[in-house]
Motif scaffolding. Structure first.
Motif, mmCIF file in Angstrom:
data_model
loop_
_atom_site.group_PDB
_atom_site.id
_atom_site.type_symbol
_atom_site.label_atom_id
_atom_site.label_comp_id
_atom_site.label_asym_id
_atom_site.label_seq_id
_atom_site.Cartn_x
_atom_site.Cartn_y
_atom_site.Cartn_z
ATOM 1 N N LEU A 66 52.982 31.227 90.834
ATOM 2 C CA LEU A 66 54.091 31.921 89.995
ATOM 3 C C LEU A 66 54.764 31.016 89.570
ATOM 4 O O LEU A 66 55.674 31.119 88.485
ATOM 5 C CB LEU A 66 54.779 32.849 91.337
ATOM 6 N N ALA A 67 55.014 29.906 90.316
ATOM 7 C CA ALA A 67 55.881 28.857 89.698
ATOM 8 C C ALA A 67 55.599 28.139 88.175
ATOM 9 O O ALA A 67 56.556 27.768 87.531
ATOM 10 C CB ALA A 67 55.979 27.517 90.489
ATOM 11 N N THR A 68 54.557 28.566 87.996
ATOM 12 C CA THR A 68 53.972 27.947 86.522
ATOM 13 C C THR A 68 54.669 28.988 85.591
ATOM 14 O O THR A 68 54.700 28.974 84.287
ATOM 15 C CB THR A 68 52.698 28.074 86.258
ATOM 16 N N VAL A 69 55.268 30.274 85.980
ATOM 17 C CA VAL A 69 55.562 31.319 85.200
ATOM 18 C C VAL A 69 57.117 31.553 85.205
ATOM 19 O O VAL A 69 57.836 31.669 84.044
ATOM 20 C CB VAL A 69 54.963 32.886 85.846
ATOM 21 N N ASP A 70 57.626 31.399 86.612
ATOM 22 C CA ASP A 70 58.943 31.543 86.497
ATOM 23 C C ASP A 70 59.465 30.961 87.886
ATOM 24 O O ASP A 70 59.007 31.304 89.013
ATOM 25 C CB ASP A 70 59.464 33.155 86.693
ATOM 26 N N SER A 71 60.205 29.613 87.768
ATOM 27 C CA SER A 71 60.598 29.036 89.078
ATOM 28 C C SER A 71 61.636 29.755 89.902
ATOM 29 O O SER A 71 61.292 29.730 91.126
ATOM 30 C CB SER A 71 61.265 27.772 88.893
ATOM 31 N N ALA A 72 62.522 30.688 89.379
ATOM 32 C CA ALA A 72 63.541 31.261 90.411
ATOM 33 C C ALA A 72 62.594 32.481 91.219
ATOM 34 O O ALA A 72 62.869 32.696 92.271
ATOM 35 C CB ALA A 72 64.425 32.010 89.329
ATOM 36 N N ALA A 73 61.630 33.202 90.340
ATOM 37 C CA ALA A 73 60.788 34.184 90.982
ATOM 38 C C ALA A 73 59.911 33.583 92.237
ATOM 39 O O ALA A 73 59.824 34.020 93.210
ATOM 40 C CB ALA A 73 59.993 34.711 89.907
ATOM 41 N N SER A 74 59.453 32.321 91.879
ATOM 42 C CA SER A 74 58.616 31.306 93.016
ATOM 43 C C SER A 74 59.322 31.282 94.193
ATOM 44 O O SER A 74 58.783 31.420 95.316
ATOM 45 C CB SER A 74 58.202 30.368 92.197
ATOM 46 N N LYS A 75 60.803 30.846 94.048
ATOM 47 C CA LYS A 75 61.614 30.570 95.022
ATOM 48 C C LYS A 75 62.022 31.661 95.882
ATOM 49 O O LYS A 75 61.934 31.732 97.127
ATOM 50 C CB LYS A 75 62.965 29.960 94.554
ATOM 51 N N SER A 76 62.139 32.902 95.125
ATOM 52 C CA SER A 76 62.309 34.177 95.899
ATOM 53 C C SER A 76 61.154 34.563 96.696
ATOM 54 O O SER A 76 61.246 35.169 97.790
ATOM 55 C CB SER A 76 62.738 35.300 94.829
ATOM 56 N N LEU A 77 59.920 34.502 96.112
ATOM 57 C CA LEU A 77 58.583 34.772 96.958
ATOM 58 C C LEU A 77 58.392 33.730 98.017
ATOM 59 O O LEU A 77 58.242 34.361 99.088
ATOM 60 C CB LEU A 77 57.447 34.567 95.817
ATOM 61 N N GLU A 78 58.953 32.559 97.860
ATOM 62 C CA GLU A 78 58.999 31.873 99.013
ATOM 63 C C GLU A 78 59.885 32.048 100.201
ATOM 64 O O GLU A 78 59.652 32.066 101.256
ATOM 65 C CB GLU A 78 59.197 30.308 98.576
ATOM 66 N N THR A 79 61.019 32.549 99.538
ATOM 67 C CA THR A 79 61.928 33.016 100.708
ATOM 68 C C THR A 79 61.334 34.290 101.686
ATOM 69 O O THR A 79 61.536 34.336 102.865
ATOM 70 C CB THR A 79 63.269 33.601 99.939
ATOM 71 N N LEU A 80 60.762 35.257 100.922
ATOM 72 C CA LEU A 80 60.148 36.345 101.356
ATOM 73 C C LEU A 80 59.065 35.995 102.470
ATOM 74 O O LEU A 80 58.681 36.512 103.487
ATOM 75 C CB LEU A 80 59.723 37.488 100.481
ATOM 76 N N LEU A 81 58.108 35.016 102.059
ATOM 77 C CA LEU A 81 57.077 34.719 102.916
ATOM 78 C C LEU A 81 57.575 34.011 103.915
ATOM 79 O O LEU A 81 56.717 33.943 105.095
ATOM 80 C CB LEU A 81 56.145 33.666 101.914
#
Length: 135
Positions: free
Chosen positions: A85-100
């Motif tokens: 996901l970080a290759t697509v959108d870094s902010a979305a990747s950080k949000s996913l990491e927060t959730l995980l």
């Protein structure tokens, strides 16, 4: 130098997979919101709501990768999804990491998730689902 063996598993994805994962993300988000509305200020549902927000974020991440890359991560290691996901959108990747980071505690832990973490999960899930919904 030998090439690194990339053990990340991905599956090919097109419009059907993107739409399917997006619908699931929206359903999980709505279910979490409905649960919180039904129980108002009852903190006893925080773990269940966070678990739904986590699933919303994972499904939305899959949808974003599917529409942007034509594939999404599938496997036991959710960090593969974060990296892809970080290759697509870094902010979305950080949000996913927060959730995980909340997934195990909310779903399998013995102590309840705090209201602060519940709000963080809601914001993170809403951000990823919104991003996937506007693609």
């Amino acid at each position: 130098m030998t090439p690194r063996n990339d053990k990340r598993k991905t599956v090919d994805a097109g419009k059907m997979q993107w739409q399917g994962r997006l619908v699931k993300a929206q359903q999980f988000l709505q279910a979490a919101d409905d649960l919180r509305e039904l129980y108002k200020d009852d903190a006893s549902i925080a773990d269940a709501a966070v678990t739904l927000y986590v699933h919303a974020g994972i499904a939305a991440a899959d949808a974003l990768c599917a529409i942007s890359l034509g594939k999404y991560a599938q496997g036991e290691n959710h960090q593969d999804s974060v990296r892809l996901l970080a290759t697509v959108d870094s902010a979305a990747s950080k949000s996913l990491e927060t959730l995980l980071h909340m997934k195990t505690r909310a779903g399998y832990g013995y102590d309840p998730i705090s209201n602060t973490k519940l709000l963080q999960a809601e914001r993170a899930a809403r951000a990823i689902v919104h991003k996937a919904s506007t693609q």
